[in-house]
Design a protein around this motif. Sequence first.
Motif, short mmCIF file in Angstrom:
data_model
loop_
_atom_site.label_atom_id
_atom_site.label_comp_id
_atom_site.label_asym_id
_atom_site.label_seq_id
_atom_site.Cartn_x
_atom_site.Cartn_y
_atom_site.Cartn_z
N ALA A 136 65.08 -22.41 -48.61
CA ALA A 136 65.24 -21.90 -49.98
C ALA A 136 64.19 -22.49 -50.91
O ALA A 136 63.57 -21.77 -51.71
N PHE A 137 63.97 -23.81 -50.82
CA PHE A 137 62.93 -24.43 -51.64
C PHE A 137 61.57 -23.79 -51.34
O PHE A 137 60.79 -23.52 -52.25
N TRP A 138 61.30 -23.60 -50.07
CA TRP A 138 60.03 -23.04 -49.60
C TRP A 138 59.83 -21.61 -50.10
O TRP A 138 58.73 -21.22 -50.49
N GLU A 139 60.90 -20.83 -50.12
CA GLU A 139 60.81 -19.44 -50.55
C GLU A 139 60.63 -19.30 -52.06
O GLU A 139 60.01 -18.35 -52.54
N VAL A 175 67.68 -15.95 -46.37
CA VAL A 175 68.00 -17.35 -46.70
C VAL A 175 69.36 -17.44 -47.38
O VAL A 175 70.17 -18.33 -47.07
N ALA A 176 69.63 -16.52 -48.30
CA ALA A 176 70.92 -16.54 -49.00
C ALA A 176 72.08 -16.32 -48.04
O ALA A 176 73.13 -16.97 -48.15
N LEU A 177 71.90 -15.43 -47.07
CA LEU A 177 72.96 -15.15 -46.10
C LEU A 177 73.28 -16.39 -45.26
O LEU A 177 74.45 -16.73 -45.05
N ASP A 199 56.99 -29.83 -45.82
CA ASP A 199 57.18 -30.60 -47.06
C ASP A 199 58.54 -30.30 -47.68
O ASP A 199 59.23 -31.21 -48.15
N TYR A 200 58.93 -29.03 -47.66
CA TYR A 200 60.23 -28.66 -48.24
C TYR A 200 61.39 -29.11 -47.36
O TYR A 200 62.46 -29.47 -47.88
N LEU A 201 61.21 -29.10 -46.05
CA LEU A 201 62.26 -29.62 -45.17
C LEU A 201 62.44 -31.12 -45.40
O LEU A 201 63.57 -31.64 -45.36
N TYR A 202 61.33 -31.82 -45.64
CA TYR A 202 61.43 -33.26 -45.94
C TYR A 202 62.20 -33.49 -47.23
O TYR A 202 63.06 -34.38 -47.30
#
Length: 245
Positions: free
Chosen positions: A138-141, A91-93, A193-196
């Motif tokens: 990122a939020f999801w992780e 995700v960071a990359l 939910d996090y994508l929203y």
Amino acid sequence: MDSGRKTPANRAKALQRFPRHDRRGEARLPAVLATLAAVLLYLVLPEQLLFVPRFVLPGLELLLLIPLIAVNPRRMTRQNRLSRIVSLTLVALIGISNLISLGLLVHAMVTDKAQEGGPLLLAALQVWATGIIVFGLAFWELDRGGPVARTQAERSELPLADFRFSQDENDDAVEEVADGSSRTSDWVPTLMDYLYVSVTNSTAFSPTDTMPLSPRAKALMAIESVAALMTSLLVIAHAVGVLDK
């Protein structure tokens, strides 16, 4: 839930549909598709927005994705320290490369390359869409220890929440709302939910129905809002420049 009232069959079934029940774990496929979408968006960026050869970063990202799929091919029920590091690195990359592409886009828009209006405007949309995906991931992780912890650990063992969803405080609402709350149905947020949250943050430039609680959540949302605002201002400025010609 109040045992003194009967729950209609359709709502009773809804109380058992969330990933925490039976420790089923969240489905792996949505996260894979989101990651692949971000990779494809990077692959089709204009050359001036790339800072390494076109296939280097996508190839590295796919290499990081493969072991994650191997550990949890269908549902996310297992996690170790290495898989956690790999998932966060992936995700960071994607996120760092997208922010660098945004910087290159800003440079291109304010130089003579801005004459290439069509490709750069399309690139701005690609960078914006990638930002939505990567910040959602990122939020999801990060929230509550990540997707595996949220479904496999007892609630008392979860790390402090990074986000407060409306379902987390709906247990005292009317029945048809309360039956879907975290306390009543054991609801936990999933990738959608996090994508929203990411979509609303990149369009409203602020939280809407989901509030950031931790410093890292606030920092990520601030970065996403500023990046989305910069992209929007670039597109508007370019459109005004075209109309003035």
